[in-house]
Design a protein around this motif. Sequence first.
Motif, PDB file in Angstrom:
ATOM      1  N   GLY A   1       0.819  -1.206   0.000  1.00 40.14           N
ATOM      2  CA  GLY A   1       0.000   0.000   0.000  1.00 40.14           C
ATOM      3  C   GLY A   1       0.851   1.252   0.000  1.00 40.14           C
ATOM      4  N   TYR A   2       0.201   2.416   0.074  1.00 39.37           N
ATOM      5  CA  TYR A   2       0.923   3.679  -0.073  1.00 39.37           C
ATOM      6  C   TYR A   2       1.957   3.871   1.032  1.00 39.37           C
ATOM      7  CZ  TYR A   2       1.989   8.612  -0.568  1.00 39.37           C
ATOM      8  OH  TYR A   2       2.663   9.789  -0.719  1.00 39.37           O
ATOM      9  N   ALA A   3       1.504   3.981   2.268  1.00 39.93           N
ATOM     10  CA  ALA A   3       2.446   4.193   3.367  1.00 39.93           C
ATOM     11  C   ALA A   3       3.367   2.994   3.533  1.00 39.93           C
ATOM     12  CB  ALA A   3       1.692   4.474   4.665  1.00 39.93           C
ATOM     13  N   GLY A   4       2.835   1.800   3.352  1.00 39.52           N
ATOM     14  CA  GLY A   4       3.628   0.593   3.523  1.00 39.52           C
ATOM     15  C   GLY A   4       4.842   0.553   2.622  1.00 39.52           C
TER      16      GLY A   4
ATOM     17  N   PHE B   1     -14.373  20.871   0.121  1.00 37.41           N
ATOM     18  CA  PHE B   1     -15.198  21.244   1.269  1.00 37.41           C
ATOM     19  C   PHE B   1     -14.497  22.299   2.117  1.00 37.41           C
ATOM     20  CE2 PHE B   1     -16.597  16.653   0.755  1.00 37.41           C
ATOM     21  CZ  PHE B   1     -17.697  16.997  -0.010  1.00 37.41           C
ATOM     22  N   ASP B   2     -15.293  23.279   2.556  1.00 37.42           N
ATOM     23  CA  ASP B   2     -14.750  24.325   3.422  1.00 37.42           C
ATOM     24  C   ASP B   2     -15.214  24.171   4.870  1.00 37.42           C
ATOM     25  OD1 ASP B   2     -17.416  25.071   3.234  1.00 37.42           O
ATOM     26  OD2 ASP B   2     -17.034  26.944   2.153  1.00 37.42           O
ATOM     27  N   ASP B   3     -15.927  23.083   5.173  1.00 39.15           N
ATOM     28  CA  ASP B   3     -16.432  22.876   6.531  1.00 39.15           C
ATOM     29  C   ASP B   3     -16.105  21.472   7.047  1.00 39.15           C
ATOM     30  OD1 ASP B   3     -18.133  21.498   4.840  1.00 39.15           O
ATOM     31  OD2 ASP B   3     -19.990  22.303   5.696  1.00 39.15           O
ATOM     32  N   GLU B   4     -15.009  20.913   6.571  1.00 34.47           N
ATOM     33  CA  GLU B   4     -14.529  19.613   7.048  1.00 34.47           C
ATOM     34  C   GLU B   4     -13.021  19.753   7.272  1.00 34.47           C
ATOM     35  OE1 GLU B   4     -16.112  15.705   5.493  1.00 34.47           O
ATOM     36  OE2 GLU B   4     -14.068  15.599   4.712  1.00 34.47           O
ATOM     37  N   TRP B   5     -12.576  19.497   8.503  1.00 35.33           N
ATOM     38  CA  TRP B   5     -11.193  19.797   8.870  1.00 35.33           C
ATOM     39  C   TRP B   5     -10.427  18.537   9.262  1.00 35.33           C
ATOM     40  CZ3 TRP B   5     -15.309  22.896  10.090  1.00 35.33           C
ATOM     41  CH2 TRP B   5     -15.247  24.222   9.614  1.00 35.33           C
ATOM     42  N   ARG B   6      -9.155  18.498   8.847  1.00 35.97           N
ATOM     43  CA  ARG B   6      -8.264  17.383   9.150  1.00 35.97           C
ATOM     44  C   ARG B   6      -6.891  17.933   9.515  1.00 35.97           C
ATOM     45  NH1 ARG B   6     -10.274  12.765   6.319  1.00 35.97           N
ATOM     46  NH2 ARG B   6      -8.828  11.503   7.546  1.00 35.97           N
ATOM     47  N   SER B   7      -5.975  17.020   9.840  1.00 33.32           N
ATOM     48  CA  SER B   7      -4.575  17.369  10.118  1.00 33.32           C
ATOM     49  C   SER B   7      -3.690  16.484   9.257  1.00 33.32           C
ATOM     50  CB  SER B   7      -4.252  17.168  11.606  1.00 33.32           C
ATOM     51  OG  SER B   7      -5.044  18.002  12.423  1.00 33.32           O
ATOM     52  N   PRO B   8      -3.612  16.758   7.957  1.00 34.47           N
ATOM     53  CA  PRO B   8      -2.886  15.866   7.042  1.00 34.47           C
ATOM     54  C   PRO B   8      -1.436  15.693   7.446  1.00 34.47           C
ATOM     55  CG  PRO B   8      -3.292  18.009   6.017  1.00 34.47           C
ATOM     56  CD  PRO B   8      -4.103  17.970   7.274  1.00 34.47           C
ATOM     57  N   VAL B   9      -0.927  14.467   7.267  1.00 34.23           N
ATOM     58  CA  VAL B   9       0.416  14.128   7.737  1.00 34.23           C
ATOM     59  C   VAL B   9       1.290  13.681   6.568  1.00 34.23           C
ATOM     60  CG1 VAL B   9      -0.264  11.754   8.343  1.00 34.23           C
ATOM     61  CG2 VAL B   9       1.752  12.796   9.428  1.00 34.23           C
ATOM     62  N   TYR B  10       2.494  14.191   6.552  1.00 34.98           N
ATOM     63  CA  TYR B  10       3.463  13.891   5.494  1.00 34.98           C
ATOM     64  C   TYR B  10       4.027  12.483   5.695  1.00 34.98           C
ATOM     65  CZ  TYR B  10       7.851  14.371   2.847  1.00 34.98           C
ATOM     66  OH  TYR B  10       8.915  14.196   1.997  1.00 34.98           O
ATOM     67  N   VAL B  11       4.066  11.698   4.636  1.00 34.04           N
ATOM     68  CA  VAL B  11       4.509  10.309   4.741  1.00 34.04           C
ATOM     69  C   VAL B  11       5.952  10.214   5.237  1.00 34.04           C
ATOM     70  CG1 VAL B  11       5.312  10.057   2.340  1.00 34.04           C
ATOM     71  CG2 VAL B  11       4.413   8.059   3.579  1.00 34.04           C
ATOM     72  N   GLY B  12       6.773  11.216   4.934  1.00 29.50           N
ATOM     73  CA  GLY B  12       8.147  11.219   5.439  1.00 29.50           C
ATOM     74  C   GLY B  12       8.209  11.313   6.951  1.00 29.50           C
ATOM     75  N   ASP B  13       7.236  12.006   7.563  1.00 30.34           N
ATOM     76  CA  ASP B  13       7.179  12.060   9.021  1.00 30.34           C
ATOM     77  C   ASP B  13       6.865  10.695   9.609  1.00 30.34           C
ATOM     78  OD1 ASP B  13       7.774  14.761   9.071  1.00 30.34           O
ATOM     79  OD2 ASP B  13       5.673  15.392   9.156  1.00 30.34           O
TER      80      ASP B  13
ATOM     81  N   GLU C   1       7.709   7.824   8.319  1.00 30.36           N
ATOM     82  CA  GLU C   1       8.953   7.066   8.231  1.00 30.36           C
ATOM     83  C   GLU C   1       9.853   7.384   9.427  1.00 30.36           C
ATOM     84  OE1 GLU C   1      11.101   7.791   4.665  1.00 30.36           O
ATOM     85  OE2 GLU C   1       9.395   7.415   3.344  1.00 30.36           O
ATOM     86  N   ARG C   2      10.043   8.669   9.699  1.00 28.90           N
ATOM     87  CA  ARG C   2      10.941   9.074  10.790  1.00 28.90           C
ATOM     88  C   ARG C   2      10.441   8.573  12.131  1.00 28.90           C
ATOM     89  NH1 ARG C   2      11.474  14.153  12.281  1.00 28.90           N
ATOM     90  NH2 ARG C   2       9.542  14.905  11.340  1.00 28.90           N
ATOM     91  N   LEU C   3       9.130   8.696  12.356  1.00 27.00           N
ATOM     92  CA  LEU C   3       8.572   8.298  13.642  1.00 27.00           C
ATOM     93  C   LEU C   3       8.690   6.795  13.855  1.00 27.00           C
ATOM     94  CD1 LEU C   3       7.089   8.967  16.245  1.00 27.00           C
ATOM     95  CD2 LEU C   3       4.925   8.833  14.963  1.00 27.00           C
ATOM     96  N   VAL C   4       8.347   6.021  12.840  1.00 27.29           N
ATOM     97  CA  VAL C   4       8.433   4.557  12.968  1.00 27.29           C
ATOM     98  C   VAL C   4       9.876   4.130  13.230  1.00 27.29           C
ATOM     99  CG1 VAL C   4       8.230   2.392  11.671  1.00 27.29           C
ATOM    100  CG2 VAL C   4       6.339   4.041  11.662  1.00 27.29           C
ATOM    101  N   ARG C   5      10.824   4.712  12.535  1.00 29.61           N
ATOM    102  CA  ARG C   5      12.226   4.346  12.748  1.00 29.61           C
ATOM    103  C   ARG C   5      12.664   4.660  14.174  1.00 29.61           C
ATOM    104  NH1 ARG C   5      15.648   6.737   7.801  1.00 29.61           N
ATOM    105  NH2 ARG C   5      17.349   5.880   9.074  1.00 29.61           N
ATOM    106  N   ARG C   6      12.232   5.782  14.708  1.00 31.56           N
ATOM    107  CA  ARG C   6      12.623   6.136  16.069  1.00 31.56           C
ATOM    108  C   ARG C   6      12.000   5.196  17.096  1.00 31.56           C
ATOM    109  NH1 ARG C   6      12.525  12.690  16.496  1.00 31.56           N
ATOM    110  NH2 ARG C   6      13.517  13.107  14.499  1.00 31.56           N
ATOM    111  N   LEU C   7      10.742   4.851  16.897  1.00 33.87           N
ATOM    112  CA  LEU C   7      10.086   3.939  17.825  1.00 33.87           C
ATOM    113  C   LEU C   7      10.771   2.576  17.829  1.00 33.87           C
ATOM    114  CD1 LEU C   7       6.339   4.791  17.095  1.00 33.87           C
ATOM    115  CD2 LEU C   7       7.581   5.273  19.209  1.00 33.87           C
ATOM    116  N   ILE C   8      11.099   2.089  16.638  1.00 34.73           N
ATOM    117  CA  ILE C   8      11.756   0.787  16.539  1.00 34.73           C
ATOM    118  C   ILE C   8      13.105   0.815  17.243  1.00 34.73           C
ATOM    119  CG2 ILE C   8      12.890  -0.792  14.919  1.00 34.73           C
ATOM    120  CD1 ILE C   8      10.598  -0.167  12.962  1.00 34.73           C
ATOM    121  N   GLU C   9      13.888   1.858  17.018  1.00 36.25           N
ATOM    122  CA  GLU C   9      15.211   1.918  17.622  1.00 36.25           C
ATOM    123  C   GLU C   9      15.123   2.111  19.135  1.00 36.25           C
ATOM    124  OE1 GLU C   9      19.369   1.985  18.132  1.00 36.25           O
ATOM    125  OE2 GLU C   9      17.950   1.003  16.785  1.00 36.25           O
TER     126      GLU C   9
END
Length: 338
Positions: A15-18, A205-217, A219-227
């Motif tokens: 998949g995409y993130a995978g 849509f102007d009335d639906e809000w999210r916090s989109p996350v960059y796929v590179g972030d 990667e960094r977070l998963v690597r830190r958790l694993i280590e």
Amino acid sequence: MSETPQTILVTGGSGYAGQFLVHALAKVHTVHYTFCTRQLTSAPTGAVAHKVDLVTGDGLQEAFDKTTFHAVINCAAISQPGLCESSPDAARAVNVPFHLVDCILRQEQSRGIRAALIHFSTDQVYDGSHAMWKEDEPCGPVNTYGKTKQEAEQHILSRLPARFPVAILRCSIIYGPPPPDPVSRALFLQFVASAVRGGSPTTFFDDEWRSPVYVGDLERLVRRLIEANACVKIHKSTTADAARVTAVLADGAAGSHQAPTGITWRHRVFNTGGPERLSRVDMARQVADALGCGYNAILPASTASVNRGVASPADISMDVSLLMEEFGFHTTPLREAL
């Protein structure tokens, strides 16, 4: 800081993130990944593919029988809300990792190796009734996708004892460049870029809000958790070892926040979004700014103007300060990532 080589399984690796995780982790670790219908043609050298049917579990135990995993990254999901609504049984079978949790427990029982689990959840576990959700607020998903992902969180936390390292990452819209291999579903950023470049107005849509996350972030977070988990396992309880865990988690983070010494991430839930609350119009305009093509193709509209056939939470923007407070980890604003 150098990383400790481990053997890692990425479920949903096609998949995409995978795909990004498979490629990023394979630079240091021995990576295995699961796929359902399409093996990666771009898989890095040494990556091992396993054909797995996550509905029935066929192929998953065989992967665990052949290999002992130190960490499992669960990216596998049916994430299209409309498809989940029309096929709720299949959505539940894939989104709630019954078979994966069983395999992790059997590995510990048979080999004494306790695999860490990093599970990708969703912001759609929240009901959307207010802005900037925190991890400890009650969930109330409004559609089948959100309900199956909430059940997945509950299943993982109840089945895996507290001795298991478990991190649940509630991700928002994941965006970034095209993956190494094409994926079957439309990609958010590529759709928006195509729309704002086009001549025909496209509704955002102007009335639906999210916090989109960059796929590179991610990667960094998963690597830190694993280590960090590897440090805790290999170097148990000295002050120096605790400091090393802290340094791994905080390494490369912007700002001055440091993770507390001796931190572990057993049975933790983290909002994993970008640092902003953005409507889809906001996102489209930032993409248009990056491309220099103006806003003529962006047509703001209310969610009430379109029947999507599935309930969608209005505001599931997330407060991501826990990542910063505990890990010194900052996610990237959309404009900067673009």
